[in-house]
Design a protein around this motif. Structure first.
Motif, PDB file in Angstrom:
ATOM      1  N   ALA A 171       0.824  -1.209   0.000  1.00  0.00           N
ATOM      2  CA  ALA A 171       0.000   0.000   0.000  1.00  0.00           C
ATOM      3  C   ALA A 171       0.857   1.258   0.000  1.00  0.00           C
ATOM      4  CB  ALA A 171      -0.925  -0.008   1.211  1.00  0.00           C
ATOM      5  N   VAL A 172       1.997   1.218   0.683  1.00  0.00           N
ATOM      6  CA  VAL A 172       2.892   2.379   0.713  1.00  0.00           C
ATOM      7  C   VAL A 172       3.447   2.670  -0.682  1.00  0.00           C
ATOM      8  CG1 VAL A 172       5.099   3.243   1.578  1.00  0.00           C
ATOM      9  CG2 VAL A 172       3.505   2.116   3.145  1.00  0.00           C
ATOM     10  N   PHE A 173       3.943   1.640  -1.357  1.00  0.00           N
ATOM     11  CA  PHE A 173       4.508   1.846  -2.689  1.00  0.00           C
ATOM     12  C   PHE A 173       3.433   2.127  -3.733  1.00  0.00           C
ATOM     13  CE2 PHE A 173       8.145  -0.350  -0.755  1.00  0.00           C
ATOM     14  CZ  PHE A 173       9.177   0.462  -1.188  1.00  0.00           C
ATOM     15  N   ALA A 174       2.225   1.608  -3.504  1.00  0.00           N
ATOM     16  CA  ALA A 174       1.129   1.867  -4.437  1.00  0.00           C
ATOM     17  C   ALA A 174       0.456   3.205  -4.180  1.00  0.00           C
ATOM     18  CB  ALA A 174       0.102   0.740  -4.347  1.00  0.00           C
ATOM     19  N   GLY A 175       0.759   3.812  -3.033  1.00  0.00           N
ATOM     20  CA  GLY A 175       0.101   5.062  -2.675  1.00  0.00           C
ATOM     21  C   GLY A 175      -1.372   4.875  -2.377  1.00  0.00           C
ATOM     22  N   PHE A 176      -1.739   3.708  -1.872  1.00  0.00           N
ATOM     23  CA  PHE A 176      -3.141   3.367  -1.633  1.00  0.00           C
ATOM     24  C   PHE A 176      -3.550   3.746  -0.212  1.00  0.00           C
ATOM     25  CE2 PHE A 176      -6.267   0.005  -0.321  1.00  0.00           C
ATOM     26  CZ  PHE A 176      -7.340   0.507  -1.036  1.00  0.00           C
ATOM     27  N   ALA A 223       5.889  -8.527  -7.348  1.00  0.00           N
ATOM     28  CA  ALA A 223       5.821  -7.275  -6.597  1.00  0.00           C
ATOM     29  C   ALA A 223       7.223  -6.769  -6.260  1.00  0.00           C
ATOM     30  CB  ALA A 223       5.017  -7.482  -5.319  1.00  0.00           C
ATOM     31  N   SER A 224       8.070  -7.666  -5.776  1.00  0.00           N
ATOM     32  CA  SER A 224       9.446  -7.281  -5.427  1.00  0.00           C
ATOM     33  C   SER A 224      10.221  -6.842  -6.658  1.00  0.00           C
ATOM     34  CB  SER A 224      10.154  -8.457  -4.747  1.00  0.00           C
ATOM     35  OG  SER A 224       9.462  -8.876  -3.602  1.00  0.00           O
ATOM     36  N   LEU A 225       9.991  -7.528  -7.774  1.00  0.00           N
ATOM     37  CA  LEU A 225      10.664  -7.157  -9.016  1.00  0.00           C
ATOM     38  C   LEU A 225      10.246  -5.761  -9.463  1.00  0.00           C
ATOM     39  CD1 LEU A 225      12.508  -8.003 -11.367  1.00  0.00           C
ATOM     40  CD2 LEU A 225      10.488  -8.984 -12.481  1.00  0.00           C
ATOM     41  N   GLY A 226       8.954  -5.458  -9.332  1.00  0.00           N
ATOM     42  CA  GLY A 226       8.474  -4.141  -9.712  1.00  0.00           C
ATOM     43  C   GLY A 226       9.109  -3.035  -8.895  1.00  0.00           C
ATOM     44  N   LEU A 276       6.599   1.629 -11.981  1.00  0.00           N
ATOM     45  CA  LEU A 276       6.910   0.222 -11.737  1.00  0.00           C
ATOM     46  C   LEU A 276       6.799  -0.112 -10.249  1.00  0.00           C
ATOM     47  CD1 LEU A 276       9.964  -0.320 -14.137  1.00  0.00           C
ATOM     48  CD2 LEU A 276       7.587  -1.035 -14.463  1.00  0.00           C
ATOM     49  N   SER A 277       7.250   0.806  -9.395  1.00  0.00           N
ATOM     50  CA  SER A 277       7.093   0.600  -7.960  1.00  0.00           C
ATOM     51  C   SER A 277       5.626   0.602  -7.577  1.00  0.00           C
ATOM     52  CB  SER A 277       7.835   1.698  -7.184  1.00  0.00           C
ATOM     53  OG  SER A 277       9.233   1.611  -7.383  1.00  0.00           O
ATOM     54  N   LEU A 278       4.853   1.464  -8.227  1.00  0.00           N
ATOM     55  CA  LEU A 278       3.414   1.518  -7.964  1.00  0.00           C
ATOM     56  C   LEU A 278       2.743   0.198  -8.333  1.00  0.00           C
ATOM     57  CD1 LEU A 278       1.032   4.454  -8.616  1.00  0.00           C
ATOM     58  CD2 LEU A 278       0.427   2.221  -9.515  1.00  0.00           C
ATOM     59  N   ILE A 279       3.088  -0.331  -9.510  1.00  0.00           N
ATOM     60  CA  ILE A 279       2.532  -1.618  -9.938  1.00  0.00           C
ATOM     61  C   ILE A 279       2.957  -2.725  -8.976  1.00  0.00           C
ATOM     62  CG2 ILE A 279       2.605  -3.371 -11.751  1.00  0.00           C
ATOM     63  CD1 ILE A 279       2.892  -1.070 -13.773  1.00  0.00           C
ATOM     64  N   GLY A 280       4.234  -2.694  -8.582  1.00  0.00           N
ATOM     65  CA  GLY A 280       4.719  -3.688  -7.626  1.00  0.00           C
ATOM     66  C   GLY A 280       3.967  -3.619  -6.310  1.00  0.00           C
ATOM     67  N   GLY A 281       3.631  -2.404  -5.877  1.00  0.00           N
ATOM     68  CA  GLY A 281       2.874  -2.243  -4.644  1.00  0.00           C
ATOM     69  C   GLY A 281       1.495  -2.874  -4.729  1.00  0.00           C
ATOM     70  N   TRP A 282       0.814  -2.661  -5.857  1.00  0.00           N
ATOM     71  CA  TRP A 282      -0.518  -3.253  -6.027  1.00  0.00           C
ATOM     72  C   TRP A 282      -0.448  -4.785  -6.078  1.00  0.00           C
ATOM     73  CZ3 TRP A 282      -4.950  -1.171  -5.009  1.00  0.00           C
ATOM     74  CH2 TRP A 282      -5.110   0.222  -5.101  1.00  0.00           C
ATOM     75  N   ILE A 283       0.586  -5.314  -6.730  1.00  0.00           N
ATOM     76  CA  ILE A 283       0.731  -6.774  -6.784  1.00  0.00           C
ATOM     77  C   ILE A 283       0.996  -7.329  -5.390  1.00  0.00           C
ATOM     78  CG2 ILE A 283       2.098  -8.674  -7.714  1.00  0.00           C
ATOM     79  CD1 ILE A 283       2.629  -6.981 -10.180  1.00  0.00           C
ATOM     80  N   ALA A 284       1.758  -6.592  -4.568  1.00  0.00           N
ATOM     81  CA  ALA A 284       2.022  -7.024  -3.193  1.00  0.00           C
ATOM     82  C   ALA A 284       0.723  -7.090  -2.394  1.00  0.00           C
ATOM     83  CB  ALA A 284       3.011  -6.075  -2.518  1.00  0.00           C
ATOM     84  N   ILE A 285      -0.167  -6.118  -2.613  1.00  0.00           N
ATOM     85  CA  ILE A 285      -1.458  -6.142  -1.923  1.00  0.00           C
ATOM     86  C   ILE A 285      -2.233  -7.405  -2.290  1.00  0.00           C
ATOM     87  CG2 ILE A 285      -3.710  -5.003  -1.760  1.00  0.00           C
ATOM     88  CD1 ILE A 285      -2.268  -2.334  -2.106  1.00  0.00           C
ATOM     89  N   VAL A 286      -2.233  -7.750  -3.576  1.00  0.00           N
ATOM     90  CA  VAL A 286      -2.929  -8.956  -4.029  1.00  0.00           C
ATOM     91  C   VAL A 286      -2.294 -10.201  -3.403  1.00  0.00           C
ATOM     92  CG1 VAL A 286      -3.581 -10.353  -6.028  1.00  0.00           C
ATOM     93  CG2 VAL A 286      -3.639  -7.866  -6.183  1.00  0.00           C
ATOM     94  N   SER A 287      -0.958 -10.222  -3.316  1.00  0.00           N
ATOM     95  CA  SER A 287      -0.258 -11.352  -2.697  1.00  0.00           C
ATOM     96  C   SER A 287      -0.693 -11.524  -1.248  1.00  0.00           C
ATOM     97  CB  SER A 287       1.255 -11.143  -2.772  1.00  0.00           C
ATOM     98  OG  SER A 287       1.958 -12.183  -2.112  1.00  0.00           O
ATOM     99  N   GLY A 288      -0.788 -10.417  -0.529  1.00  0.00           N
ATOM    100  CA  GLY A 288      -1.228 -10.484   0.854  1.00  0.00           C
ATOM    101  C   GLY A 288      -2.662 -10.965   0.986  1.00  0.00           C
ATOM    102  N   LEU A 289      -3.531 -10.533   0.065  1.00  0.00           N
ATOM    103  CA  LEU A 289      -4.927 -10.966   0.100  1.00  0.00           C
ATOM    104  C   LEU A 289      -5.049 -12.467  -0.162  1.00  0.00           C
ATOM    105  CD1 LEU A 289      -6.667  -8.009  -1.799  1.00  0.00           C
ATOM    106  CD2 LEU A 289      -6.678  -8.467   0.660  1.00  0.00           C
ATOM    107  N   VAL A 290      -4.258 -12.971  -1.100  1.00  0.00           N
ATOM    108  CA  VAL A 290      -4.264 -14.416  -1.365  1.00  0.00           C
ATOM    109  C   VAL A 290      -3.753 -15.177  -0.141  1.00  0.00           C
ATOM    110  CG1 VAL A 290      -3.367 -16.265  -2.830  1.00  0.00           C
ATOM    111  CG2 VAL A 290      -3.994 -14.076  -3.844  1.00  0.00           C
TER     112      VAL A 290
END
Length: 212
Positions: A41-46, A155-158, A170-184
């Motif tokens: 969320a921090v990297f995605a600005g969410f 997410a880490s790659l982004g 790219l960091s923003l995209i990585g942040g959103w993917i990290a959120i999805v990883s946590g939800l899964v």
């Protein structure tokens, strides 16, 4: 007089051990999901603005969440589960390092100044490489855990690329993917909670034909 365990008793004991192990793994999955969603969320600005507030939250959550994961990993290793122990210990060390890097208390971020992004990028690069190697060991588990690891890798790659080559999107995209990883990961944790609880509800996690 010698006593012999009946097959039914052996199966019951094996089930009890598996249930106990699943329950003990639940706090680790919660800590994983919580910390991953926060740094995502921090990297995605969410919902976390301004960025200075996000950095402060990231420092606290990463440091203490990483400590919890490291201790949880040690517990997994002590229970002769080296695969999960190695993962949680390594993720814990990574998060503690990230928290110490961005925490104002330690003064590292102030010392690095404009080079902070590069330091963050290299830190995420090392974790990305480890995660890629660890995924190889997860092919014998289940699709949910494999999905968590795959999303975490992306997410880490982004964040790695976004920080090292200064492409914030790219960091923003990585942040959103990290959120999805946590939800899964939360889904996986919920499935463990339900199947080890009184209701014994089983949510689908899938499986592979060569899974143990």
């Amino acid at each position: 007089m010698s006593q012999y365990a009946m097959p039914h008793d052996q199966e019951t004991r094996a089930t009890d051990v598996a249930t106990r192990d699943a329950r003990l793994a639940i706090p680790n999955m919660q800590a994983f999901a919580f910390t991953t969603i926060i740094w995502g969320a921090v990297f995605a600005g969410f919902l976390i603005r301004p960025f200075v507030v996000g950095i402060g939250l990231l420092a606290v959550v990463a440091f203490f969440g990483g400590l919890a994961l490291f201790l949880g990993g040690m517990n997994e290793s002590a229970r002769e589960n080296p695969e999960m122990g190695t993962f949680f210990e390594s993720y814990g060390v990574f998060l503690i390092s990230l928290g110490a890097l961005v925490a104002p208390t330690f003064g590292i971020a102030a010392y690095l100044g404009g080079n902070l992004n590069v330091a963050v990028g290299f830190l995420f690069l090392t974790w990305t490489v480890f995660n890629a190697l660890y995924i190889v060991t997860a092919v014998r588990t289940n699709p949910v855990w494999l999905s968590v690891l795959g999303l975490l890798f992306l997410a880490s790659l982004g964040v790695t690329l976004g920080s090292l080559i200064s492409v914030p999107v790219l960091s923003l995209i990585g942040g959103w993917i990290a959120i999805v990883s946590g939800l899964v990961a939360w889904y996986g944790m919920l499935s463990r909670l339900l199947e080890t609880g009184p209701a014994k509800i089983e949510l689908p996690r899938g499986g592979f034909q060569h899974a143990p």
